[in-house]
Design an enzyme around this catalytic site. Structure first.
Site, short mmCIF file in Angstrom:
data_model
loop_
_atom_site.label_atom_id
_atom_site.label_comp_id
_atom_site.label_asym_id
_atom_site.label_seq_id
_atom_site.Cartn_x
_atom_site.Cartn_y
_atom_site.Cartn_z
N ASP A 150 23.53 54.15 76.27
CA ASP A 150 23.90 52.78 76.59
C ASP A 150 25.09 52.85 77.56
OD1 ASP A 150 24.10 50.05 76.77
OD2 ASP A 150 24.06 49.69 74.62
C1 NOJ Z 1 24.77 47.24 77.21
C2 NOJ Z 1 23.85 46.71 76.16
O1 NOJ Z 1 24.27 47.18 74.88
C3 NOJ Z 1 22.40 47.08 76.35
O2 NOJ Z 1 21.61 46.37 75.45
C4 NOJ Z 1 21.97 46.82 77.76
O3 NOJ Z 1 20.62 47.16 77.92
C5 NOJ Z 1 22.84 47.62 78.71
N1 NOJ Z 1 24.22 47.20 78.56
C6 NOJ Z 1 22.43 47.45 80.17
O4 NOJ Z 1 22.67 46.18 80.61
#
Ligand code: NOJ
Length: 763
Positions: free
Chosen positions: A282
């Protein structure tokens, strides 16, 4: 054009050779083709493939193009037009290895057309409907040059304080698993290589929804039995359905951050589950290993992550900066890097990008003139899906449906707020294209009735909250305060209410209140809105609440005081039409809650499939020394699986085809469902099973099957479920999935609480 030349080369089944002057194997032999690429890549090129960058961050465009052309980037996210993506793909194809990049985005509940949020989709309990939303999203996203979505989000959550509960599909492992599979299949279509498919990257692996206290990004500490039984199945279902990607969660699991957790990513995901796709961290999660306190420095963080099994690093530079040195020093074996690169290239291969890097970008001549053109939206699908996502919680004296006549007062801060219709993670949705409730009601009524409107209150008057919500990463401040005093606004609402036959109050949360990083300590309506409702109640006029929110709220006041309550979640681009369809009876609501609604925040968790205890609370037999909170009734305010209709349904006793189930045999459980009201309508017949005696304590019930049925007024139908040994299996103390002999209880109902029961024996 140069890219056409390159395209020809790719389509000609061999890659142009530069360094190693060997001819690539045929493109249809995936392993050999990928191996031949890896053989010819430098260490820097390999590490470049492991880098996923966010466009729109600090890096200026020219630099991005330069790094792409140098083979230093494997994929990007956060661009949503073919026009934006084309030059980046062209730059990637100018690199020495000419390996295409992929384009990802958070297409979570729709792309240009926004569908209801996850909880809303799940409320439909209709897999075809849910699939429709995913398919449309894939069609729209691929038409914008996107290859991958960071979805579905299948985190089971039992804590409504967690803001991201809105993104998932509720609290039940079976329902969420069914939806996980459905969404993956819908996004990926016939094959992730199809031009109108996008690769699903299921998230957040794993257990993100179980963060302590519902506080986002917090730790998860959970017994392995519970994990395997209740929280892991949806990820597994997505993987079994062929999800091409897995996004790794930000939280730690039993002491080890998921991003450094080789048990999670190597033993469980790859060895036990056989996942053969790409894992991605993430956002910034690898550098967060320092703050978790498991890595001394960036070098150690990069080593932990790659060794744990994170193939691509999202939005941090640690792989780029540290992996070369780690490999050269012999601290990370080149085989580990190669394995990660193989997965990334494999994912690109499966997306069809080696066959045609412009498969979803197309040619410039075909680019849409206006990416937000009305003609690109799928409004009919959005309206049909949204109607199914609405859950009727109360309807005293058949207040609903409303007649299309007289005067209606529509009040509340969410009655006419386009951006809040969309909900969080609304991808490329455009607020001005969203139909608000005010618009929807206006259109439904035409000249038949008078619609008065007053805002009545701000979503909140708490300046600190407003600042926080506007500080979330929106493009512009979203929570725009009405400068009038609360008293003035309420007075305006009361004036409208006094003239009306009925009041419709649209209240709840602004979309940012149920979002990433939006954990709450309270599940109540903010005081500004509660004061408005108290004042409206004082008029004595029939009061209909239309709730817009991304989490279960505390609805004690609403249940006691409102004449009707309709839970609409954040219902998307066509939400206003869909809600009006239900309010005026043009559509009979059929949604059921995919999550329990607690009476108060102190009661959390209230999930229905809780384990048995030695001193259970027994309904109707109050007494001390049982498991309960003594100042409040026990059990949720609205249970899992609950939802009303404008008609009524009755179910018969359960019939079993036999009193015993042989191993490897089958048993039929059936009920007759009758529509005993005056309208046609749909309901969801739910089958739960309880294992009465086992080697470990088992839940009071677990959903094992459901069927949505449409019945004409007066119609009766027999609904049959087939039960086999697999339905009785659970994870025992040795973490084996077993079905133990003994007695089981079948429970069938139209919600999880009111059920008909019958027992049978597993031999
Ligand atoms: C952080 C988030 O936790 C995740 O769900 C998301 O896909 C990513 N950022 C990319 O935007």
């Amino acid at each position: 054009m140069k890219w056409m030349y390159l395209l020809g080369l790719f389509a000609g089944f061999s890659l142009p050779c530069t360094a190693a002057e060997t001819v690539s194997p045929a493109l249809d032999d995936k392993p050999a083709f990928i191996d031949s690429l890896i053989e010819r890549m430098t260490l820097e090129e390999k590490i470049g493939q492991l880098r996923l960058i966010s466009i729109g961050g600090d890096m200026p465009r020219p630099r991005i193009l330069q790094e792409l052309a140098a083979g230093q980037i494997g994929g990007t996210f956060n661009t949503v037009t073919r026009h934006d993506n084309r030059p980046m793909q062209e730059a990637a194809l100018r690199s020495r290895m000419r390996i295409p990049i992929f384009f990802a985005y958070d297409v979570v509940h729709g792309h240009r057309t926004i569908f209801p949020i996850g909880l809303g989709l799940a409320s439909s309990w209709d897999l075809d409907t849910i699939a429709r939303s995913g398919r449309v999203a894939a069609i729209e996203a691929s038409a914008d040059g996107l290859d991958m979505t960071f979805a579905p989000s299948v985190d089971i959550s039992r804590d409504p304080r967690w803001g991201r509960i809105s993104e998932g599909f509720g609290e039940d492992p079976y329902l969420v698993s069914e939806i996980a599979r459905t969404m993956v299949e819908a996004y990926q279509g016939e094959s992730p290589a199809a031009p109108d498919s996008i690769t699903a990257s299921v998230k957040h692996f794993a257990l993100y929804g179980a963060v302590e206290g519902g506080r986002d990004y917090n730790v998860v500490d959970m017994s392995p039995m519970r994990m395997h039984q209740d929280f892991l199945p949806p990820y597994r279902a997505a993987i079994d359905a062929g999800a091409g990607g897995v996004m790794v969660a930000l939280n730690a699991i039993n002491g080890v951050p998921a991003s450094a957790n080789s048990w999670l990513l190597r033993d469980l995901l790859r060895r036990d589950w056989g996942f053969r796709g790409m894992t991605v961290s993430d956002h910034g999660a690898i550098s967060e290993l320092l703050r978790h306190g498991v890595a001394r420095d960036g070098r150690e963080a990069a080593r932990l992550a790659i060794e744990a099994g994170i193939d691509m690093s999202m939005a941090d530079s640690l792989y780029r900066d540290e992996l070369p040195g780690l490999v050269q020093a012999g601290e990370v074996e080149i085989g580990v890097i190669d394995a990660a690169v193989r997965e990334v290239l494999g994912a690109k291969y499966d997306m069809g990008l080696f066959h045609d890097p412009f498969r979803r970008i197309g040619v410039a001549e075909d680019d849409p003139q206006d990416v937000n053109a009305e003609s690109r939206l799928h409004r009919a699908a959005a309206r049909a899906v949204a109607r199914q996502s609405l859950v009727l919680l109360e309807n005293r004296g058949e207040t609903l449906p409303l007649e299309k006549r007289g005067t209606i007062a529509l009040v509340g801060p969410l009655a006419d707020s386009p951006v809040d219709m969309l909900g969080s993670w609304s991808a490329a949705g455009v607020a001005r294209q969203a139909v608000t409730l005010r618009q929807g009601m206006r259109e439904a009524l035409g000249d038949a009735a008078v619609l008065l409107h007053a805002r009545g209150a701000n979503v909140t008057d708490d300046a600190h909250m407003v600042d926080y919500l506007n500080f979330l990463n929106w493009d512009a401040p979203e929570v725009v305060q009405d400068p009038r005093s609360p008293a003035e606004m309420i007075a305006e609402a009361l004036a409208a209410a006094e003239k009306a036959d009925v009041i419709v109050a649209a209240v709840g949360e602004s979309r940012g209140m149920s979002h990433e990083s939006s954990s709450r300590t309270s599940l109540q309506l903010p005081p500004s809105q509660q004061r408005l409702l108290d004042a409206l109640k004082g008029t004595g006029k029939p009061l209909v609440l239309v709730l817009m929110n991304g989490r279960p709220l505390e609805l004690g006041w609403a249940k006691a005081n409102a004449d009707a309550v309709l839970e609409t979640w954040f219902s998307g681009t066509e939400g206003g039409h869909a809600i009006a369809d239900v309010l005026f009876g043009d559509y009979n609501p059929s949604g059921k809650l995919p999550i329990s609604f607690p009476r108060s925040v102190g009661q959390i968790p209230t999930y229905y499939n809780h384990l048995r205890v030695g001193r259970p609370f027994v309904e109707g037999k109050p007494g001390n020394y049982t498991s309960q909170y003594f100042e409040e009734p026990t059990g949720p305010l609205y249970p899992f699986g609950y939802g009303l209709s404008y008609t009524r349904f009755q179910i018969s006793d359960v019939r079993l085809s036999s009193a015993s189930l042989p191993r490897r045999g089958r048993l039929q459980a059936s009920v007759k469902v009758r529509n005993i009201g005056r309208r046609d309508g749909a309901t969801v017949v739910q089958l739960y099973i309880q294992d009465l005696v086992a080697s470990v304590i088992r839940p009071v019930k677990e959903l094992k099957a459901f069927r949505k049925v449409m019945l004409k007024a007066g119609e009766e139908r027999e609904i049959r479920f087939s039960i086999d040994e697999d339905d009785l299996k659970f994870v025992n103390a040795q973490l084996q999935r077993v079905a133990e002999p003994g007695e089981f209880e079948v429970q069938i109902g139209l919600d999880s609480q009111h059920v008909q029961r019958r027992r049978f024996e597993l031999q």
